[in-house]
Design a protein around this motif. Structure first.
Motif, short mmCIF file in Angstrom:
data_model
loop_
_atom_site.label_atom_id
_atom_site.label_comp_id
_atom_site.label_asym_id
_atom_site.label_seq_id
_atom_site.Cartn_x
_atom_site.Cartn_y
_atom_site.Cartn_z
N ASN A 155 45.22 11.97 96.01
CA ASN A 155 46.51 10.87 95.42
C ASN A 155 45.94 9.49 95.79
OD1 ASN A 155 49.17 10.44 93.95
ND2 ASN A 155 50.00 10.71 96.06
N PHE A 156 44.35 8.97 96.33
CA PHE A 156 44.89 7.96 96.58
C PHE A 156 45.43 6.91 95.30
CE2 PHE A 156 42.29 8.44 100.50
CZ PHE A 156 41.28 9.40 99.72
N GLN A 157 45.58 5.50 96.16
CA GLN A 157 46.89 5.29 94.67
C GLN A 157 45.46 3.66 94.84
OE1 GLN A 157 49.81 5.54 93.82
NE2 GLN A 157 49.55 7.88 94.54
N THR A 158 44.52 3.55 95.25
CA THR A 158 43.10 2.87 94.62
C THR A 158 43.15 3.00 93.47
OG1 THR A 158 42.47 2.19 96.77
CG2 THR A 158 41.07 1.75 94.95
N GLN A 159 43.12 1.84 92.44
CA GLN A 159 42.83 1.55 91.07
C GLN A 159 42.15 1.72 90.79
OE1 GLN A 159 46.05 -0.12 88.93
NE2 GLN A 159 47.34 -0.90 90.18
N ILE A 160 41.18 1.93 89.77
CA ILE A 160 39.60 2.64 89.09
C ILE A 160 39.44 1.08 88.43
CG2 ILE A 160 37.68 3.78 88.84
CD1 ILE A 160 38.90 6.36 89.17
N LEU A 161 38.91 0.40 88.47
CA LEU A 161 38.73 -1.39 87.65
C LEU A 161 36.83 -1.10 87.10
CD1 LEU A 161 40.10 -4.15 88.64
CD2 LEU A 161 37.31 -4.15 87.14
N VAL A 162 36.88 -0.70 86.34
CA VAL A 162 35.38 -0.06 85.97
C VAL A 162 34.21 -1.87 85.09
CG1 VAL A 162 33.74 0.37 83.24
CG2 VAL A 162 35.93 1.88 84.77
N ALA A 163 33.92 -1.62 85.82
CA ALA A 163 32.98 -3.79 86.05
C ALA A 163 32.04 -2.82 85.95
CB ALA A 163 32.95 -4.05 86.84
N SER A 164 31.14 -4.67 84.93
CA SER A 164 29.81 -4.04 84.29
C SER A 164 29.56 -3.85 83.57
CB SER A 164 28.79 -3.50 85.41
OG SER A 164 27.35 -3.61 85.09
N ILE A 165 30.87 -3.90 82.72
CA ILE A 165 31.20 -3.30 80.82
C ILE A 165 29.79 -3.97 79.64
CG2 ILE A 165 32.16 -3.07 79.09
CD1 ILE A 165 34.53 -2.20 80.67
N ARG A 166 29.06 -3.09 79.28
CA ARG A 166 27.88 -3.51 78.45
C ARG A 166 28.41 -3.35 77.14
NH1 ARG A 166 23.59 -4.01 82.05
NH2 ARG A 166 24.52 -5.51 84.09
N ASN A 167 29.23 -2.47 76.88
CA ASN A 167 29.00 -1.59 74.80
C ASN A 167 30.83 -1.75 75.11
OD1 ASN A 167 29.23 0.75 75.25
ND2 ASN A 167 26.88 0.37 76.68
N PRO A 168 31.31 -1.84 73.74
CA PRO A 168 32.48 -0.84 73.20
C PRO A 168 32.25 0.68 74.15
CG PRO A 168 32.14 -1.95 71.51
CD PRO A 168 30.64 -2.28 72.51
N LEU A 169 31.22 1.57 73.60
CA LEU A 169 31.08 2.87 74.49
C LEU A 169 31.59 3.29 75.93
CD1 LEU A 169 28.42 4.20 72.54
CD2 LEU A 169 31.20 4.69 71.95
N HIS A 170 31.55 2.46 76.62
CA HIS A 170 31.60 1.93 77.94
C HIS A 170 33.16 1.90 78.25
CE1 HIS A 170 28.12 0.23 79.99
NE2 HIS A 170 27.79 1.31 80.19
N VAL A 171 33.73 1.02 77.11
CA VAL A 171 35.73 0.99 77.32
C VAL A 171 35.76 1.86 76.48
CG1 VAL A 171 37.87 -0.26 76.14
CG2 VAL A 171 35.93 -1.38 76.97
N LEU A 172 35.69 2.99 75.96
CA LEU A 172 36.29 3.81 75.69
C LEU A 172 36.00 5.53 76.31
CD1 LEU A 172 36.73 6.33 73.02
CD2 LEU A 172 34.67 5.85 72.03
N GLU A 173 34.68 5.74 77.35
CA GLU A 173 34.51 6.82 77.56
C GLU A 173 34.87 6.17 79.06
OE1 GLU A 173 32.48 9.39 76.33
OE2 GLU A 173 32.93 9.36 78.49
N ALA A 174 35.67 5.34 79.50
CA ALA A 174 36.04 4.81 80.77
C ALA A 174 38.28 5.63 80.85
CB ALA A 174 36.30 3.15 81.27
#
Ligand code: G3P
Length: 217
Positions: A155-174
């Motif tokens: 239950n860690f409250q740290t938010q996962i901020l996905v970075a170094s995104i190179r394409n829309p599929l990275h966003v979809l998978e995230a």
């Protein structure tokens, strides 16, 4: 999932902010250099464009200096999040800034154990660099899954901020994994809107509508 723009180009930020779908901005020393502008000047302008978190990165390597940099940068605006590197000094700085209720984004994360340490240090955000892991034949999105599992276990409250995104599929998978934020280069964020069948369908609707001779207004 929140969408942040990964850029220091205020023109790009204004364009994306106008969609009403932009939740924040992340910068780093390379993006500041690319902007060709002075650090404090461009950060001040970005903070007038978006209300959401704006990440500003420290550049010192030692704790004492990094802390001073973070404290100075945080005075730019209440929505500044201080980016610190995933190092011992970075996490010490994270703990100290968080004690002063300053948002902290721990960056240059490449392993789940690093993400675990950052959460224990009270980071507001953790920035795993998925594209750079893919570049060296490691599975960037697998790391996001591991971090999501570990953070949910405790239950860690740290938010996962996905970075170094190179394409829309990275966003979809995230989004599939349940990351909290994706920080997206402007060009890729614009790609998210596009689909050839949408364009084709719209063209067909308007072609048929024109034949009715009617108007709505
Ligand atoms: O926010 C970090 C991001 O800007 C790094 O992206 O493409 O240089 O790995 P990239």
């Amino acid at each position: 999932m929140k969408f942040f723009a990964d850029t220091a180009d205020t023109g790009e930020i204004r364009e994306l902010a106008a969609t009403g779908l932009l939740d924040g901005v992340t910068t780093n020393p390379s993006l500041i250099k690319k902007s060709g502008r002075k650090l404090f000047e461009v950060l001040e302008e970005i903070c007038t464009i978006v209300d959401g978190p704006v990440s500003a990165e420290t550049v010192a390597l030692d704790y004492e200096t990094m802390l001073k940099e973070g404290q100075k940068l945080s005075k730019i605006s209440k929505n500044i999040a201080i980016k610190v590197p995933m190092t011992v000094a970075g996490l010490k700085t994270c703990k100290a800034l968080r004690a002063d209720r300053i948002m902290v984004n721990v960056t240059l994360c490449f392993s789940a154990t690093q993400a675990l340490l950052a959460a224990k240090a009270g980071a507001t955000y953790i920035s795993p660099f998925v594209g750079r892991l893919d570049d060296v034949s490691e599975d960037g999105m697998e790391l996001i899954g591991d971090i999501r599992l570990i953070y949910d276990n405790y239950n860690f409250q740290t938010q996962i901020l996905v970075a170094s995104i190179r394409n829309p599929l990275h966003v979809l998978e995230a989004a599939r994994i349940g990351a909290d934020v994706a920080t997206i280069p402007a060009a890729i964020m614009k790609q998210l809107f596009k689909h050839p069948l949408t364009d084709k369908g719209l063209e067909a609707f308007l072609k048929d509508w024109k034949k009715t001779g009617e108007s709505i207004l």
